[in-house]
Design a protein around this motif. Structure first.
Motif, PDB file in Angstrom:
ATOM      1  N   VAL A 368     115.041  86.886   5.195  1.00 26.43           N
ATOM      2  CA  VAL A 368     116.181  86.940   4.285  1.00 26.43           C
ATOM      3  C   VAL A 368     116.877  88.279   4.369  1.00 26.43           C
ATOM      4  CG1 VAL A 368     115.271  85.245   2.684  1.00 26.43           C
ATOM      5  CG2 VAL A 368     114.594  87.619   2.431  1.00 26.43           C
ATOM      6  N   THR A 369     116.209  89.304   4.847  1.00 27.02           N
ATOM      7  CA  THR A 369     116.806  90.622   5.012  1.00 27.02           C
ATOM      8  C   THR A 369     116.315  91.196   6.328  1.00 27.02           C
ATOM      9  OG1 THR A 369     114.988  91.686   3.827  1.00 27.02           O
ATOM     10  CG2 THR A 369     116.900  91.025   2.521  1.00 27.02           C
ATOM     11  N   SER A 370     116.662  92.437   6.581  1.00 29.19           N
ATOM     12  CA  SER A 370     116.217  93.085   7.806  1.00 29.19           C
ATOM     13  C   SER A 370     114.705  93.248   7.787  1.00 29.19           C
ATOM     14  CB  SER A 370     116.899  94.453   7.940  1.00 29.19           C
ATOM     15  OG  SER A 370     116.582  95.261   6.823  1.00 29.19           O
ATOM     16  N   PRO A 371     114.085  93.261   8.971  1.00 27.83           N
ATOM     17  CA  PRO A 371     112.620  93.379   9.017  1.00 27.83           C
ATOM     18  C   PRO A 371     112.130  94.652   8.336  1.00 27.83           C
ATOM     19  CG  PRO A 371     113.534  92.801  11.170  1.00 27.83           C
ATOM     20  CD  PRO A 371     114.693  93.148  10.293  1.00 27.83           C
ATOM     21  N   SER A 372     111.028  94.518   7.622  1.00 23.75           N
ATOM     22  CA  SER A 372     110.444  95.659   6.931  1.00 23.75           C
ATOM     23  C   SER A 372     109.568  96.443   7.887  1.00 23.75           C
ATOM     24  CB  SER A 372     109.615  95.182   5.731  1.00 23.75           C
ATOM     25  OG  SER A 372     108.920  96.261   5.153  1.00 23.75           O
ATOM     26  N   ARG A 373     109.570  97.759   7.734  1.00 27.62           N
ATOM     27  CA  ARG A 373     108.711  98.600   8.559  1.00 27.62           C
ATOM     28  C   ARG A 373     107.362  98.851   7.889  1.00 27.62           C
ATOM     29  NH1 ARG A 373     112.351 103.634  10.208  1.00 27.62           N
ATOM     30  NH2 ARG A 373     112.998 103.471   8.034  1.00 27.62           N
ATOM     31  N   SER A 374     107.131  98.247   6.742  1.00 24.28           N
ATOM     32  CA  SER A 374     105.835  98.319   6.080  1.00 24.28           C
ATOM     33  C   SER A 374     105.049  97.049   6.395  1.00 24.28           C
ATOM     34  CB  SER A 374     106.016  98.473   4.565  1.00 24.28           C
ATOM     35  OG  SER A 374     106.721  99.667   4.269  1.00 24.28           O
ATOM     36  N   ARG A 375     103.745  97.209   6.534  1.00 22.43           N
ATOM     37  CA  ARG A 375     102.917  96.076   6.953  1.00 22.43           C
ATOM     38  C   ARG A 375     101.681  95.969   6.083  1.00 22.43           C
ATOM     39  NH1 ARG A 375     103.657  94.108  12.156  1.00 22.43           N
ATOM     40  NH2 ARG A 375     101.468  93.505  12.194  1.00 22.43           N
ATOM     41  N   LYS A 376     101.274  94.728   5.858  1.00 19.28           N
ATOM     42  CA  LYS A 376      99.995  94.469   5.214  1.00 19.28           C
ATOM     43  C   LYS A 376      98.924  94.395   6.289  1.00 19.28           C
ATOM     44  CE  LYS A 376     100.886  91.971   0.911  1.00 19.28           C
ATOM     45  NZ  LYS A 376     100.460  90.808   0.115  1.00 19.28           N
ATOM     46  N   LEU A 377      97.973  95.293   6.244  1.00 21.37           N
ATOM     47  CA  LEU A 377      96.760  95.112   7.022  1.00 21.37           C
ATOM     48  C   LEU A 377      95.881  94.124   6.262  1.00 21.37           C
ATOM     49  CD1 LEU A 377      96.108  98.783   8.143  1.00 21.37           C
ATOM     50  CD2 LEU A 377      97.369  96.994   9.315  1.00 21.37           C
ATOM     51  N   PRO A 378      94.816  93.611   6.870  1.00 19.91           N
ATOM     52  CA  PRO A 378      94.023  92.582   6.171  1.00 19.91           C
ATOM     53  C   PRO A 378      93.698  92.967   4.730  1.00 19.91           C
ATOM     54  CG  PRO A 378      93.271  92.752   8.415  1.00 19.91           C
ATOM     55  CD  PRO A 378      94.318  93.825   8.242  1.00 19.91           C
ATOM     56  N   SER A 379      94.256  92.212   3.810  1.00 15.21           N
ATOM     57  CA  SER A 379      94.096  92.427   2.374  1.00 15.21           C
ATOM     58  C   SER A 379      93.775  91.095   1.718  1.00 15.21           C
ATOM     59  CB  SER A 379      95.379  93.020   1.775  1.00 15.21           C
ATOM     60  OG  SER A 379      95.772  94.207   2.433  1.00 15.21           O
ATOM     61  N   GLY A 380      93.520  91.138   0.419  1.00 12.72           N
ATOM     62  CA  GLY A 380      93.272  89.892  -0.296  1.00 12.72           C
ATOM     63  C   GLY A 380      92.143  90.024  -1.288  1.00 12.72           C
ATOM     64  N   CYS A 381      91.421  88.937  -1.525  1.00 10.84           N
ATOM     65  CA  CYS A 381      90.375  88.978  -2.541  1.00 10.84           C
ATOM     66  C   CYS A 381      89.259  87.991  -2.245  1.00 10.84           C
ATOM     67  CB  CYS A 381      90.964  88.718  -3.927  1.00 10.84           C
ATOM     68  SG  CYS A 381      91.696  87.090  -4.123  1.00 10.84           S
ATOM     69  N   LEU A 382      88.090  88.322  -2.771  1.00 14.07           N
ATOM     70  CA  LEU A 382      86.949  87.417  -2.818  1.00 14.07           C
ATOM     71  C   LEU A 382      86.811  86.921  -4.250  1.00 14.07           C
ATOM     72  CD1 LEU A 382      84.081  89.050  -0.727  1.00 14.07           C
ATOM     73  CD2 LEU A 382      85.733  87.336  -0.013  1.00 14.07           C
ATOM     74  N   ILE A 383      86.612  85.626  -4.417  1.00 14.81           N
ATOM     75  CA  ILE A 383      86.499  85.031  -5.742  1.00 14.81           C
ATOM     76  C   ILE A 383      85.133  84.356  -5.843  1.00 14.81           C
ATOM     77  CG2 ILE A 383      87.561  83.484  -7.412  1.00 14.81           C
ATOM     78  CD1 ILE A 383      90.131  83.642  -5.683  1.00 14.81           C
ATOM     79  N   HIS A 384      84.273  84.871  -6.723  1.00 16.97           N
ATOM     80  CA  HIS A 384      82.934  84.319  -6.936  1.00 16.97           C
ATOM     81  C   HIS A 384      82.948  83.488  -8.220  1.00 16.97           C
ATOM     82  CE1 HIS A 384      80.792  87.070  -4.035  1.00 16.97           C
ATOM     83  NE2 HIS A 384      81.932  87.703  -4.184  1.00 16.97           N
ATOM     84  N   GLU A 385      82.630  82.216  -8.098  1.00 16.96           N
ATOM     85  CA  GLU A 385      82.501  81.359  -9.283  1.00 16.96           C
ATOM     86  C   GLU A 385      81.281  81.802 -10.090  1.00 16.96           C
ATOM     87  OE1 GLU A 385      84.260  78.495 -11.459  1.00 16.96           O
ATOM     88  OE2 GLU A 385      84.623  78.210  -9.322  1.00 16.96           O
ATOM     89  N   MET A 386      81.446  81.935 -11.416  1.00 13.08           N
ATOM     90  CA  MET A 386      80.365  82.334 -12.300  1.00 13.08           C
ATOM     91  C   MET A 386      80.171  81.272 -13.375  1.00 13.08           C
ATOM     92  SD  MET A 386      81.123  86.428 -12.641  1.00 13.08           S
ATOM     93  CE  MET A 386      79.527  86.724 -13.411  1.00 13.08           C
ATOM     94  N   PRO A 387      79.068  81.343 -14.109  1.00 14.03           N
ATOM     95  CA  PRO A 387      78.840  80.328 -15.150  1.00 14.03           C
ATOM     96  C   PRO A 387      79.898  80.370 -16.251  1.00 14.03           C
ATOM     97  CG  PRO A 387      76.802  81.502 -14.619  1.00 14.03           C
ATOM     98  CD  PRO A 387      77.911  82.237 -13.936  1.00 14.03           C
ATOM     99  N   ASN A 388      80.046  79.247 -16.935  1.00  9.08           N
ATOM    100  CA  ASN A 388      80.894  79.122 -18.128  1.00  9.08           C
ATOM    101  C   ASN A 388      82.372  79.368 -17.846  1.00  9.08           C
ATOM    102  OD1 ASN A 388      78.544  78.676 -19.718  1.00  9.08           O
ATOM    103  ND2 ASN A 388      78.225  80.893 -19.829  1.00  9.08           N
TER     104      ASN A 388
END
Length: 693
Positions: A368-388
């Motif tokens: 939608v705009t010009s390419p960004s010069r900032s980059r995401k290196l591998p990011s994100g989250c781990l989600i552990h199911e817990m009780p209740n």
């Protein structure tokens, strides 16, 4: 060395000498001839040999290898097509069997008598074949009539055979009844997955993207689960700081040439426990509308560019999407961050999910705009199911940032410390929003909901929360440059000045006409929790609300919105004879990353709609309010126990200049709003004993 070894050495050298790599020009010429004639005769091979300076044997072997490659590609394509058709028929059979279970006899109202499963399956196969022949016959007739091929009905979604079966697929989510759902948010997974954009990823790029996503999720899991020496805790606030030398040693790989000397790295990790089950969190990650609504204070815009892989067995595991998003700090002086990235979902084991983001380069047509010069290196989250119904979320943010414009001095410490877009801010927002939805699901009212005496019904409470959420979203969107309205600076107030923006509103949830937005940011040497209390408390409102003319306000309804007493929705009544038919809807919210106090006038007719539990989507709102964030100079949140830190405050007003969309903005209107903001800022400084700043 004996004679046998000498012979082997000579043979090896001879083989090595025979190795020849064709030049790009030779390959180009050979490819051109192959398109016209895949089986050249001896005369044609001799001619190519002379033209390309290659031996006839080399020409012959090249064409043999090329034909073998083409045959293998065609076989793979045929296999994929047959496998998809097989999966389609299998899904159709399952759907028909499920429908047969629910069918009732029109005469007696009883279910049909069960038959042998083998004959059941044979009947279904015959029926499938008959229906397919009927569809083909009708399509042929329609094509002759229309003079063009008829568009086929969308196929039944096949079940993918691998975690990265790179074909566009749908999704079938699983919702748990233990947690609040995200039905306050307007997004839905079905609509989000049916977005139509031109294909941004070629068939050759899909395997590359699949491998990139797989590597990213492996790196994310290691970064989330590894402590020292990869992560360090140099301060006393428990913040994890990435050891870049250790990271480069563990995850060393080629292809990092995009990193320039002017690039800086932002990396952070944090974890918390939230009251929301893992699959509901995954649902929110995969739907861009819910994603932007849930994190409206951070995400100003999000969309799916292309769905590259569907989930396995009706789950999200194995889903791969190409996304675009813009991230913001709620101030007109901080530039947005824009990323185009892959988001990959993987269920590692029951109750454990990993979601990885990694930036990719795509064609200019889908940006939608010009390419960004900032980059995401591998990011994100781990989600552990817990009780209740609880989940433990470990969040990793890792980016390489090359700012196209320097950050304003006032926000430099906040941004360059990583606090503005770090894992702590994401998790603080996630925890606060999970608490918000938990409060929504509480049946009846609590003592905290009573307020000034008006107790909304459960339906009214729900309607008021939906209206307040839309108010917050509108406020955040109007502060972002992503709404397409550029800020214009007015000199005067401070080094930032007042930024104004004008747009014509035709949305059903806003007053129609010309809307003027004005905002500014300033710093105060006061901890952020004190500033938040000053804005939230209705007893001190007259000290900063220029429009109240010194009149007090009374809270007539109150809905608790989280564990912090400052997280609430209020209805306020001003003791002003000229505004007896108006009330003020206000939501205040705070977490470790910052606070908001947003409000909007609502007439009595709109309040009655809300209190009756009706849909508040058409109640017009024009919100104004304040954003309070720690200045980042002490590396953490500012509190009363840490008075050396200060606060960054953004104030924004939205004013309906004219109810006529064709009206022009006058200099008088601009001067009025400029004076309004200037007077408000001055009164805030006086009220907080900072008039000399």
């Amino acid at each position: 060395m004996d004679s046998g070894e000498e012979i082997e050495g000579v043979e090896a050298q001879r083989k090595k000498k025979r190795y020849h790599r064709h030049t790009p020009r030779q390959i180009q010429e050979l490819e051109a001839v192959f398109k016209e004639c895949p089986h050249p005769d001896e005369k044609q091979r001799m001619q190519l040999s002379r033209e390309l300076s290659l031996e006839p044997r080399q020409i012959k072997f090249w064409f043999q290898n090329r034909r073998t490659q083409m045959k293998a590609q065609h076989e793979r394509a045929d296999n994929c097509s047959l496998r998809a058709e097989n999966d389609k028929i299998r899904c159709e059979n399952i759907a028909i069997r499920e429908a047969m279970k629910k069918i009732m006899c029109p005469t007696c109202g009883s279910p049909p008598v069960a038959e042998d499963s083998y004959f059941d399956e044979q009947k279904l196969r015959m029926e499938n074949a008959r229906l397919k022949e009927e569809l083909d016959r009708v399509s042929t007739i329609a094509s002759k009539y229309l003079g063009r091929p008829i568009t086929q009905l969308p196929p039944v979604q096949p079940i993918p055979v691998s975690s990265l079966d790179l074909s566009v697929g749908g999704y079938g989510g699983v919702q748990s009844g233990l947690n609040p759902s995200l039905d306050l948010l307007p997004g839905s997974s079905s609509s989000a997955m049916q977005l139509s954009y031109p294909s941004a990823v070629s068939e050759m790029e899909k395997p590359i993207f699949a491998e990139l996503a797989t590597n990213a999720i492996e790196e994310l899991i290691r970064m989330a689960q590894t402590d020292q020496p990869l992560w360090m805790k140099p301060g006393g606030d428990g913040t994890d700081i990435l050891n870049l030398e250790t990271y480069e040693r563990i995850f060393s790989r080629p292809g990092r040439q995009y990193k320039t000397p002017d690039t800086r790295v932002e990396a952070s990790r944090d974890s918390t426990i939230v009251f929301m089950n893992a699959e509901t969190i995954v649902e929110m990650f995969i739907d861009p509308m819910k994603w932007a609504e849930f994190f409206s204070t951070i995400v100003s815009r999000a969309r799916i560019i292309e769905v590259l892989a569907g989930g396995i067995g009706g789950t999200r595991s194995g889903s791969l999407v190409l996304m675009h998003e813009e991230l913001q700090v709620l101030s007109p002086v901080v530039s947005k961050r824009e990323f185009i990235f892959l988001r990959y979902f993987q269920q590692i084991e029951p109750g454990l999910w990993a979601i990885a983001d990694v930036s990719v380069n795509v064609s200019a047509e889908c940006q939608v705009t010009s390419p960004s010069r900032s980059r995401k290196l591998p990011s994100g989250c781990l989600i552990h199911e817990m009780p209740n119904g609880y989940s433990k979320v470990t969040w990793v943010e890792h980016m390489e940032i090359e700012d196209e414009s320097s950050t304003h001095n006032m926000y430099r410490d906040l941004v360059e410390s990583g606090a503005a877009f770090g894992a702590q801010r994401w998790l603080a927002t996630l925890q606060r929003m999970c608490e918000r939805f938990t409060c929504l699901m509480v049946v009846g009212t609590t003592p905290d909901d009573i307020g000034g005496g008006v107790v909304p019904s459960p339906e009214g409470k729900r309607s008021m929360m939906k209206l307040a959420q839309r108010m917050i979203n509108n406020f955040c969107t109007s502060l972002s440059a992503s709404n397409g309205h550029q800020w214009t600076s007015l000199s005067g107030l401070n080094e930032v000045g007042v930024r104004v923006s004008v747009h014509k509103s035709a949305d059903p949830g806003q007053p129609n006409g010309v809307v003027l937005s004005a905002a500014t940011s300033f710093w105060l040497p006061v901890p952020s929790d004190i500033v938040f209390s000053f804005f939230k408390d209705e007893r001190t409102r007259s000290q900063w609300d220029v429009l109240s003319n010194g009149n007090t306000v009374q809270e007539v309804a109150h809905i608790a919105n989280g564990s912090h007493p400052g997280n609430c929705i209020s209805l306020l009544r001003a003791f002003n004879a000229s505004q007896n038919n108006m009330l003020i809807l206000q939501e205040s919210c705070t977490d470790a990353s910052g606070s908001l106090v947003v409000y909007a006038p609502v007439d009595l007719q709109g309040i009655n709609v809300v209190m009756s539990g009706e849909d508040p989507s058409y109640v017009p709102l024009l919100p104004s309010g304040f954003v309070i964030v720690p200045d980042g100079r002490a590396g953490g949140a500012s509190t009363s126990s840490n008075p050396m830190t200060g606060s960054l405050i953004t104030v924004q007003f939205q004013i309906l200049v004219s109810s006529l969309p064709s009206a022009k903005l006058s200099a008088e209107s601009v001067n009025t709003v400029n004076n309004l903001i200037s007077a408000t800022v001055q009164q805030i400084k006086v009220g907080l004993n900072c008039s000399s700043v």
